[in-house]
Design an enzyme around this catalytic site. Structure first.
Site, short mmCIF file in Angstrom:
data_model
loop_
_atom_site.label_atom_id
_atom_site.label_comp_id
_atom_site.label_asym_id
_atom_site.label_seq_id
_atom_site.Cartn_x
_atom_site.Cartn_y
_atom_site.Cartn_z
N LEU A 69 0.86 -1.17 0.00
CA LEU A 69 0.00 0.00 0.00
C LEU A 69 0.90 1.22 0.00
O LEU A 69 1.95 1.22 0.65
CB LEU A 69 -0.90 0.04 1.24
CG LEU A 69 -2.08 -0.93 1.34
CD1 LEU A 69 -2.89 -0.61 2.60
CD2 LEU A 69 -2.97 -0.86 0.12
N ASP A 70 0.48 2.27 -0.68
CA ASP A 70 1.23 3.51 -0.66
C ASP A 70 1.28 4.08 0.75
O ASP A 70 0.36 3.86 1.56
CB ASP A 70 0.60 4.55 -1.60
CG ASP A 70 0.63 4.11 -3.05
OD1 ASP A 70 1.49 3.28 -3.41
OD2 ASP A 70 -0.21 4.61 -3.83
N ARG A 71 2.30 4.83 1.04
CA ARG A 71 2.51 5.37 2.39
C ARG A 71 1.31 6.13 2.96
O ARG A 71 0.93 5.92 4.12
CB ARG A 71 3.76 6.26 2.39
CG ARG A 71 4.14 6.78 3.77
CD ARG A 71 5.48 7.47 3.75
NE ARG A 71 5.96 7.74 5.10
CZ ARG A 71 7.24 7.94 5.42
NH1 ARG A 71 8.16 7.93 4.48
NH2 ARG A 71 7.59 8.17 6.67
N VAL A 89 -1.78 5.78 2.36
CA VAL A 89 -3.00 4.97 2.29
C VAL A 89 -3.09 4.09 3.53
O VAL A 89 -2.08 3.62 4.05
CB VAL A 89 -3.00 4.10 1.01
CG1 VAL A 89 -4.24 3.21 0.95
CG2 VAL A 89 -2.91 4.99 -0.23
N ARG A 112 -5.51 5.85 -7.32
CA ARG A 112 -5.29 7.30 -7.19
C ARG A 112 -5.29 7.97 -8.56
O ARG A 112 -5.93 9.01 -8.75
CB ARG A 112 -3.97 7.55 -6.46
CG ARG A 112 -3.94 6.98 -5.06
CD ARG A 112 -2.53 6.96 -4.48
NE ARG A 112 -2.00 8.32 -4.31
CZ ARG A 112 -0.78 8.57 -3.84
NH1 ARG A 112 0.02 7.56 -3.48
NH2 ARG A 112 -0.37 9.82 -3.71
#
Length: 248
Positions: free
Chosen positions: A62-64, A66, A165
């Site tokens: 997961l992106d930071r 998120v 996103r």
């Protein structure tokens, strides 16, 4: 780091699934900041009093900024099989995203082609295939509107970097707080309002003489009053049409 940046959602001898707080890296990058992988290795080492290096395999990321569900494998066998499950798309991933602009349709499938700028760590969505692009697909539906924002339930079909996103932004609906993809201002702690809400897949390790075990996980929302307003819009809808198993 005083407060643990995760909550355990599911744990057994083969898997560890946690609900990640926004703001912590899942895996190391050039910042050198503490990662969720590091923190969870310490958690396993302490809980089970394990000597030496702890094995913990990252299945996906997961992106930071998120929040939500992240799957780790506690054995190499489980890691290999979970990688195969994700590669074959035998997993249902459901995200919640909060946007300020109403999508053109209440429900739709988005198809685009993504290219990545490694220097900026940012992707661009194209309407047609271009050189070095990867096809990106997702479906979404609008769950409702609260506080002048819309809650979308998003089901990625492919697993491209920054896919949700960028594709929502390309549709004209950047995610709240996501200034990298067109939202007009940041929010507290640089988080964005994208949350990995649910996961559904078959357990990778079969038990002799036992039926397959579906794993169904749901991540509570971050401790955030703005997020919590959207809980009243939650529905328990699972879609098994792309999987080779169904609920009992």
């Amino acid at each position: 780091m005083n407060k643990k940046p995760f909550q355990v959602v599911y744990e057994d001898n083969h898997l560890l699934i946690v609900n990640k707080d926004p703001g912590i890296l899942v895996q190391g990058d050039r910042t050198g900041d503490t990662t969720l992988l590091d923190v969870l290795k310490d958690y396993v080492k302490e809980k089970y009093n394990k000597p030496g290096e702890v094995f913990l395999g990252l299945v996906h990321r997961l992106d930071r900024p998120v929040s939500g569900l992240v799957v780790f494998a506690r054995t190499s066998k489980a890691l290999e099989r979970m990688n195969e499950i994700f590669r074959k798309r035998q997993v249902q991933k459901t995200y919640w995203a909060v946007v300020r602009r109403k999508p053109p349709k209440d429900a739709d499938k988005l198809v685009g082609w993504i290219t990545k700028d490694e220097q900026k760590n940012q992707v661009t969505v194209h309407d047609f295939e271009v050189p070095k692009s990867q096809k990106a697909e997702l479906s979404y539906r609008v769950l409702g509107k609260i506080n002048e924002h819309y809650l979308l339930e998003v089901n990625p079909i492919t697993g491209r970097p920054h896919q949700i996103r960028s594709q929502l932004a390309h549709m004209g609906c950047p995610i709240r707080g996501d200034i990298k993809y067109g939202y007009d201002r940041a929010v507290a702690d640089k988080k964005i309002y994208l949350h990995a809400r649910r996961l559904y897949f078959l357990h990778p390790i079969k038990q002799v003489g036992a039926p397959d075990r579906p794993i169904i996980c749901k991540a509570g929302l971050p401790n955030d009053p703005f997020w919590e307003e959207f809980l009243e819009l939650d529905t328990e809808i699972y879609n098994d049409k792309n999987l080779d198993f169904t609920f009992e």
